[in-house]
Design a protein around this motif. Structure first.
Motif, PDB file in Angstrom:
ATOM      1  N   SER A 270      31.543  -2.192   0.340  1.00 43.42           N
ATOM      2  CA  SER A 270      32.958  -2.005   0.675  1.00 43.42           C
ATOM      3  C   SER A 270      33.705  -1.486  -0.550  1.00 43.42           C
ATOM      4  O   SER A 270      33.521  -1.992  -1.660  1.00 43.42           O
ATOM      5  CB  SER A 270      33.567  -3.328   1.133  1.00 43.42           C
ATOM      6  N   GLN A 271      34.522  -0.469  -0.362  1.00 40.13           N
ATOM      7  CA  GLN A 271      35.307   0.180  -1.432  1.00 40.13           C
ATOM      8  C   GLN A 271      34.425   0.684  -2.587  1.00 40.13           C
ATOM      9  O   GLN A 271      34.896   0.859  -3.710  1.00 40.13           O
ATOM     10  CB  GLN A 271      36.390  -0.765  -1.976  1.00 40.13           C
TER      11      GLN A 271
ATOM     12  N   SER B  23      41.384  -6.611  -4.266  1.00 34.82           N
ATOM     13  CA  SER B  23      41.890  -7.592  -3.310  1.00 34.82           C
ATOM     14  C   SER B  23      41.207  -8.948  -3.546  1.00 34.82           C
ATOM     15  O   SER B  23      41.296  -9.490  -4.647  1.00 34.82           O
ATOM     16  CB  SER B  23      41.701  -7.071  -1.887  1.00 34.82           C
TER      17      SER B  23
ATOM     18  N   SER C 104      47.928   7.672  -4.482  1.00 32.87           N
ATOM     19  CA  SER C 104      46.575   7.153  -4.681  1.00 32.87           C
ATOM     20  C   SER C 104      45.848   7.914  -5.784  1.00 32.87           C
ATOM     21  O   SER C 104      45.179   7.313  -6.633  1.00 32.87           O
ATOM     22  CB  SER C 104      45.780   7.249  -3.374  1.00 32.87           C
TER      23      SER C 104
ATOM     24  N   VAL D  47      48.873  -3.943   6.702  1.00 37.89           N
ATOM     25  CA  VAL D  47      47.485  -3.922   6.248  1.00 37.89           C
ATOM     26  C   VAL D  47      47.029  -5.332   5.889  1.00 37.89           C
ATOM     27  O   VAL D  47      45.932  -5.767   6.223  1.00 37.89           O
ATOM     28  CB  VAL D  47      47.338  -2.975   5.045  1.00 37.89           C
ATOM     29  N   TRP D  48      47.897  -6.065   5.158  1.00 36.21           N
ATOM     30  CA  TRP D  48      47.598  -7.445   4.784  1.00 36.21           C
ATOM     31  C   TRP D  48      48.924  -8.180   4.679  1.00 36.21           C
ATOM     32  O   TRP D  48      49.721  -7.919   3.794  1.00 36.21           O
ATOM     33  CB  TRP D  48      46.834  -7.503   3.466  1.00 36.21           C
TER      34      TRP D  48
ATOM     35  N   MET E  94      47.371   4.179  11.923  1.00 39.61           N
ATOM     36  CA  MET E  94      46.403   3.083  11.926  1.00 39.61           C
ATOM     37  C   MET E  94      46.836   1.966  12.870  1.00 39.61           C
ATOM     38  O   MET E  94      48.026   1.656  12.955  1.00 39.61           O
ATOM     39  CB  MET E  94      46.254   2.497  10.510  1.00 39.61           C
TER      40      MET E  94
ATOM     41  N   GLY F 165      46.111  -2.190  -0.979  1.00 41.93           N
ATOM     42  CA  GLY F 165      44.904  -1.378  -0.910  1.00 41.93           C
ATOM     43  C   GLY F 165      45.139   0.077  -0.599  1.00 41.93           C
ATOM     44  O   GLY F 165      44.231   0.776  -0.136  1.00 41.93           O
ATOM     45  N   PHE F 166      46.332   0.587  -0.896  1.00 43.90           N
ATOM     46  CA  PHE F 166      46.683   1.949  -0.471  1.00 43.90           C
ATOM     47  C   PHE F 166      45.713   3.000  -0.975  1.00 43.90           C
ATOM     48  O   PHE F 166      45.344   3.923  -0.257  1.00 43.90           O
ATOM     49  CB  PHE F 166      48.120   2.288  -0.896  1.00 43.90           C
TER      50      PHE F 166
ATOM     51  N   ILE G 235      42.364   2.880   0.944  1.00 44.49           N
ATOM     52  CA  ILE G 235      42.443   3.314   2.336  1.00 44.49           C
ATOM     53  C   ILE G 235      42.695   4.814   2.432  1.00 44.49           C
ATOM     54  O   ILE G 235      42.075   5.514   3.252  1.00 44.49           O
ATOM     55  CB  ILE G 235      43.548   2.536   3.067  1.00 44.49           C
ATOM     56  N   PHE G 236      43.595   5.327   1.596  1.00 46.95           N
ATOM     57  CA  PHE G 236      43.970   6.746   1.623  1.00 46.95           C
ATOM     58  C   PHE G 236      43.825   7.346   0.222  1.00 46.95           C
ATOM     59  O   PHE G 236      44.820   7.611  -0.461  1.00 46.95           O
ATOM     60  CB  PHE G 236      45.409   6.910   2.121  1.00 46.95           C
TER      61      PHE G 236
ATOM     62  N   LEU H 182      49.877   5.662   7.371  1.00 44.62           N
ATOM     63  CA  LEU H 182      49.714   4.322   7.917  1.00 44.62           C
ATOM     64  C   LEU H 182      50.113   4.252   9.387  1.00 44.62           C
ATOM     65  O   LEU H 182      49.570   3.447  10.152  1.00 44.62           O
ATOM     66  CB  LEU H 182      50.557   3.339   7.105  1.00 44.62           C
TER      67      LEU H 182
END
Length: 299
Positions: free
Chosen positions: A85-86, A146, A283, A195-196, A17, A272-273, A276-277, A14
């Protein structure tokens, strides 16, 4: 406030970023202009427009008999993102579990407000069910991440209340469930870049709701007084994120209503870890656990 620390591996990733504390309309437009990350799949693809929404159907090649379907709702704070997305998350299920994936592109706030987003998602689900025979699908799972996780929860509530399609399971990944934004975890992750953050969350909810006081439970599912009669539910969150407490509370209230829910709060996971990764150790574990749960539900 004291708060749980990030997982060390995720924290190191992170650090590379660019992060901020708040969102603005200018930042939102900049983010929207960024293309979705590319993705690869060998699946058959079919796009369809239904009213104001667009759906894409991904089917495993050579599919000869009805397969389970994952109806996917993307994330993006209800203001960003598109149906791709995702998308790597449900496409992993397509590859490993042989499911058909239908992903919906709903309208976005602030241009669309109130129940428009969840209505779009529900209408896409109705189209999917109405065309189940042509699509070659059987059981239907609603899943999202999310904001998409919150919309998935809203869709499941609508299906229950309106005697709509039967949903076999719902997968809610770090879902955005409560417009009140006043939990302990929301206050813990406020004031610093992330991130959020709580500030970003407030911007997102305000974009959808404006000054409304008559908020629908389908938009903010935490408002639903009755969580009985819902499909088997998987709730996934991190201990180091804004949505931790509202997500845990939602699972707990499903249990209190006699329902079937499985909750995972991944230690040190931020919002959203695993999207993202995806290659980070935590993850990989989170994705594996989620996929295994879904596989059991599709038997």
């Amino acid at each position: 406030m004291a708060r749980p620390a990030f997982d060390p591996e995720l924290s190191a990733l992170l650090a590379e970023m660019p992060l901020s504390t708040e969102l603005s309309h200018e930042m939102l437009q900049q983010i929207r202009r960024m293309p979705s990350p590319p993705f690869k799949t060998d699946a058959e693809r079919h796009d369809v427009t239904v009213g104001e929404i667009t759906l894409t159907v991904f089917r495993p090649r050579g599919l000869e008999r009805p397969a389970p379907c994952v109806y996917w709702i993307h994330g993006g704070g209800m203001m960003m993102g598109d149906r791709f997305s995702q998308i790597d998350i449900p496409l992993q299920w397509l590859e490993e579990l042989g499911v058909v994936v239908v992903t919906v592109e709903h309208r976005l706030a602030p241009e669309a407000t109130g129940t428009t987003l969840v209505d779009d998602c529900y209408n896409g689900l109705l189209w999917t069910v109405e065309n189940a025979g042509e699509l070659g699908i059987g059981k239907i799972v609603v899943a999202g991440i999310s904001a998409g996780g919150g919309l998935a929860a809203g869709v499941a509530l609508m299906a229950r209340d309106l005697d709509g399609p039967e949903i076999a399971a719902q997968v809610l990944i770090c879902p955005m469930l409560d417009h009140r934004n006043d939990s302990t975890s929301s206050r813990q992750y406020s004031g610093d870049p992330g991130v959020w953050t709580r500030e970003m969350n407030e911007f997102g909810w305000r974009s959808v709701l404006g000054d409304r006081t008559d908020v629908s439970r389908y938009v903010s599912p935490a408002l639903a007084e009755d969580l009985s009669g819902l499909p088997a539910t998987y709730v996934d969150t991190g201990t180091a994120e804004v949505f931790r407490d509202e997500d845990a509370a939602y699972a707990s209230r499903i249990w209190a209503a006699g329902g079937d829910a499985e909750l995972h709060a991944w230690a040190g996971g931020f919002h959203g870890f695993d999207a993202i990764f995806p290659a980070a150790g935590l993850s990989v574990q989170a994705r594996r656990t989620r996929t295994d749960w879904l596989a059991r539900r599709l038997v």
